[in-house]
Design a protein around this motif. Structure first.
Motif, mmCIF file in Angstrom:
data_model
loop_
_atom_site.group_PDB
_atom_site.id
_atom_site.type_symbol
_atom_site.label_atom_id
_atom_site.label_comp_id
_atom_site.label_asym_id
_atom_site.label_seq_id
_atom_site.Cartn_x
_atom_site.Cartn_y
_atom_site.Cartn_z
ATOM 1 N N LEU A 1 -13.636 9.427 1.475
ATOM 2 C CA LEU A 1 -12.261 9.914 1.425
ATOM 3 C C LEU A 1 -12.104 11.182 2.250
ATOM 4 N N ASP A 2 -13.083 12.075 2.175
ATOM 5 C CA ASP A 2 -13.034 13.300 2.988
ATOM 6 C C ASP A 2 -12.996 12.962 4.475
ATOM 7 N N ALA A 3 -13.809 11.980 4.884
ATOM 8 C CA ALA A 3 -13.843 11.579 6.292
ATOM 9 C C ALA A 3 -12.513 10.958 6.711
ATOM 10 N N VAL A 4 -11.911 10.147 5.842
ATOM 11 C CA VAL A 4 -10.609 9.552 6.132
ATOM 12 C C VAL A 4 -9.549 10.640 6.261
ATOM 13 N N SER A 5 -9.606 11.613 5.375
ATOM 14 C CA SER A 5 -8.627 12.710 5.408
ATOM 15 C C SER A 5 -8.744 13.511 6.693
ATOM 16 N N GLN A 6 -9.973 13.798 7.111
ATOM 17 C CA GLN A 6 -10.172 14.536 8.357
ATOM 18 C C GLN A 6 -9.677 13.739 9.557
ATOM 19 N N ALA A 7 -9.962 12.439 9.561
ATOM 20 C CA ALA A 7 -9.503 11.587 10.665
ATOM 21 C C ALA A 7 -7.984 11.527 10.711
ATOM 22 N N THR A 8 -7.352 11.477 9.528
ATOM 23 C CA THR A 8 -5.890 11.435 9.456
ATOM 24 C C THR A 8 -5.282 12.729 9.973
ATOM 25 N N LEU A 9 -5.880 13.851 9.597
ATOM 26 C CA LEU A 9 -5.398 15.151 10.075
ATOM 27 C C LEU A 9 -5.479 15.227 11.601
ATOM 28 N N LYS A 10 -6.582 14.740 12.162
ATOM 29 C CA LYS A 10 -6.743 14.768 13.621
ATOM 30 C C LYS A 10 -5.784 13.801 14.321
ATOM 31 N N PHE A 11 -5.376 12.768 13.602
ATOM 32 C CA PHE A 11 -4.498 11.747 14.185
ATOM 33 C C PHE A 11 -3.030 12.182 14.189
ATOM 34 N N VAL A 12 -2.534 12.659 13.032
ATOM 35 C CA VAL A 12 -1.105 12.970 12.910
ATOM 36 C C VAL A 12 -0.844 14.406 12.472
ATOM 37 N N GLY A 13 -1.873 15.250 12.475
ATOM 38 C CA GLY A 13 -1.696 16.643 12.122
ATOM 39 C C GLY A 13 -0.955 17.413 13.200
ATOM 40 N N PRO A 14 -0.823 18.732 13.032
ATOM 41 C CA PRO A 14 -0.070 19.556 13.987
ATOM 42 C C PRO A 14 -0.566 19.410 15.425
ATOM 43 N N ASP A 15 -1.860 19.242 15.598
ATOM 44 C CA ASP A 15 -2.423 19.059 16.938
ATOM 45 C C ASP A 15 -2.998 17.653 17.094
ATOM 46 N N GLY A 16 -2.387 16.691 16.407
ATOM 47 C CA GLY A 16 -2.920 15.339 16.382
ATOM 48 C C GLY A 16 -2.937 14.667 17.734
ATOM 49 N N HIS A 17 -3.985 13.866 17.945
ATOM 50 C CA HIS A 17 -4.131 13.181 19.229
ATOM 51 C C HIS A 17 -3.252 11.934 19.314
ATOM 52 N N GLY A 18 -2.911 11.338 18.170
ATOM 53 C CA GLY A 18 -2.007 10.199 18.156
ATOM 54 C C GLY A 18 -2.560 8.931 18.772
ATOM 55 N N ASP A 19 -3.854 8.868 18.971
ATOM 56 C CA ASP A 19 -4.471 7.720 19.633
ATOM 57 C C ASP A 19 -4.992 6.746 18.580
ATOM 58 N N VAL A 20 -4.362 5.570 18.476
ATOM 59 C CA VAL A 20 -4.723 4.606 17.450
ATOM 60 C C VAL A 20 -6.164 4.121 17.579
ATOM 61 N N PRO A 21 -6.649 3.763 18.763
ATOM 62 C CA PRO A 21 -8.044 3.294 18.860
ATOM 63 C C PRO A 21 -9.051 4.343 18.376
ATOM 64 N N THR A 22 -8.806 5.619 18.701
ATOM 65 C CA THR A 22 -9.707 6.677 18.229
ATOM 66 C C THR A 22 -9.662 6.773 16.717
ATOM 67 N N PHE A 23 -8.474 6.765 16.164
ATOM 68 C CA PHE A 23 -8.291 6.830 14.703
ATOM 69 C C PHE A 23 -8.995 5.653 14.035
ATOM 70 N N GLN A 24 -8.822 4.478 14.590
ATOM 71 C CA GLN A 24 -9.408 3.276 14.004
ATOM 72 C C GLN A 24 -10.938 3.343 14.027
ATOM 73 N N SER A 25 -11.496 3.822 15.123
ATOM 74 C CA SER A 25 -12.962 3.921 15.209
ATOM 75 C C SER A 25 -13.489 4.958 14.237
ATOM 76 N N GLN A 26 -12.735 6.030 14.003
ATOM 77 C CA GLN A 26 -13.167 7.046 13.033
ATOM 78 C C GLN A 26 -13.123 6.497 11.615
ATOM 79 N N LEU A 27 -12.109 5.708 11.292
ATOM 80 C CA LEU A 27 -12.031 5.090 9.971
ATOM 81 C C LEU A 27 -13.155 4.077 9.771
ATOM 82 N N ALA A 28 -13.454 3.327 10.807
ATOM 83 C CA ALA A 28 -14.560 2.363 10.724
ATOM 84 C C ALA A 28 -15.882 3.084 10.512
ATOM 85 N N ALA A 29 -16.061 4.219 11.199
ATOM 86 C CA ALA A 29 -17.288 5.002 11.040
ATOM 87 C C ALA A 29 -17.380 5.570 9.625
#
Length: 429
Positions: free
Chosen positions: A398-426
């Motif tokens: 859950l901590d890893a998912v939360s960090q990935a979510t913050l990086k995806f849609v947070g204030p400085d989020g990258h917004g890149d779905v493939p990156t987000f998906q690979s982080q969730l898979a990891a």
């Protein structure tokens, strides 16, 4: 009594005194030696320090003291901060051999670390002793059980995570069906766009954990209950096209949320619905307390329906209590778990908390209209486990998912779905 350095020292001193008395002939052969068991209370650790949570805990403590008048309830938890801070504090106490007698935890995978580290004990025998296997739904027993069939906590309630709250006045004013029911996320997105064009905040949300909460409902609404459950048991591939679609849906929904989301938590996001500042909010059914406090009526003043695409599913989490390992008097903790699981305790607590009892043998007429709806759904719908609230995955994931979510849609989020998906898979390993 908690096993602390202070209490351990006290026991050692008492033991030494008993041995001295025996050596000096202080106790005759016909007399019992002094007992070291002087425990007359139970220390209960929660983060319920304010609002309906504190009121609910107080009511549960009152039931406990009626049922077990010889044992004193001791509020042994934190007085401030949320669940995350409390769990860090609890972990420190457990590591330093200063455990509470029992502590609050979300039932399910969140318990895995505590089980692995030997901080909690199996309470399966209590389910037989109190007849809980007869009054808890079979699906719930399955959700509570580990792979080897053991159970390590007793739920005080059941919460539903996949609830969407809406302001029907705002919807109707913008030409949208005030019932707020959506069979799929695509139709929901179409109405969010309509609201956005009208200058209305379509979807209110708060900080990162509430965004993970939204993510789980989007995964459920896109994949369906079977494939959603497969994310946690390994039968659904995190890299599949279906998951890609879900993450794209999540990104789209986040684009319709309030700009100040990182600065607020769920109560303020809910208040935006109450005040007519936003149309929709997706949050667990603890939010019903905010509408009750605002003296709003379900149906006319606000709407509570399954999140888009999730009708027929009950996204479950439960506030549960453990029996901590290494305590001096498990009988007092057992008494607390007796109250937590009892019909009287579950009815009294859930009438305050807004959740529903885990027991099926309660009189549902004692509960609100929303709670009766939730009880019916829990009986009839597919039960799935909450990601954001510890039922589906252990803390590290859950901590890893939360960090990935913050990086995806947070204030400085990258917004890149493939990156987000690979982080969730990891994170899923």
């Amino acid at each position: 009594m908690r096993v602390t350095r202070r209490t351990t020292a006290a026991v050692a001193t008492a033991t030494a005194l008993v041995m001295t008395l025996a050596a000096c002939g202080g106790a005759s052969s016909g007399e019992a030696e002094p007992s070291l068991r002087t425990h007359t209370d139970v220390g209960v650790y929660t983060w319920w320090a304010a609002g309906v949570e504190k009121t609910g805990l107080d009511v549960l403590a009152e039931v406990f003291e009626r049922q077990h008048p010889d044992i004193e309830f001791v509020n042994d938890g934190v007085t401030g901060g949320g669940g995350s801070a409390a769990k860090d504090h609890l972990q420190s106490r457990l590591e330093n051999q200063d455990p509470p007698d029992t502590f609050l935890v979300h039932a399910g995978a969140e318990l895995e670390d505590y089980i692995r580290d030997g901080y909690v004990v199996d309470v399966s025998d209590l389910y037989k002793k109190y007849g809980l296997t007869d009054v808890f739904p079979e699906d719930l027993i399955d959700q509570l059980s580990t792979d080897d069939g053991k159970i390590y906590s007793v739920p005080s309630n059941i919460h539903r995570a996949n609830v969407m709250w809406a302001n029907p006045t705002v919807l109707e004013a913008n030409g949208i069906d005030p019932s707020a029911r959506y069979e799929n996320i695509g139709a929901f997105i179409a109405d969010l766009e309509k609201l956005d064009q009208a200058g209305v905040t379509p979807l209110s949300i708060g900080t990162t954990w509430t965004q993970v909460h939204l993510l789980e409902t989007v995964l459920l609404g896109t994949l369906g209950p079977q494939a959603y459950n497969g994310l946690w048991d390994g039968t659904t591939d995190w890299t599949s096209p279906e998951v890609t679609t879900a993450l794209e849906n999540f990104k789209t929904l986040m684009s319709y949320t309030n700009d100040n989301r990182e600065d607020i938590d769920w109560p303020d996001a809910t208040k935006m619905i109450i005040d007519g500042e936003a149309a929709f909010n997706i949050m667990g059914d603890w939010a019903v307390s905010a509408f009750d406090e605002a003296d709003m009526t379900l149906g006319s003043d606000y709407v509570a329906v399954p999140a888009p695409g999730t009708a027929g599913s009950f996204d479950f989490l439960a506030d549960s209590f453990t029996m901590t390992a290494g305590i001096l008097d498990p009988e007092s903790t057992e008494a607390w778990l007796d109250t937590v699981s009892s019909k009287e305790g579950q009815v009294a607590f859930n009438k305050i908390k807004g959740s529903i009892p885990a027991r099926t043998d309660v009189d549902r007429s004692e509960f609100t209209e929303y709670q009766r709806m939730a009880i019916k759904s829990f009986e009839e719908d597919a039960i799935v486990s909450s990601l954001a609230h510890g039922a589906a995955v252990p803390v590290a994931q859950l901590d890893a998912v939360s960090q990935a979510t913050l990086k995806f849609v947070g204030p400085d989020g990258h917004g890149d779905v493939p990156t987000f998906q690979s982080q969730l898979a990891a994170a899923a390993g």
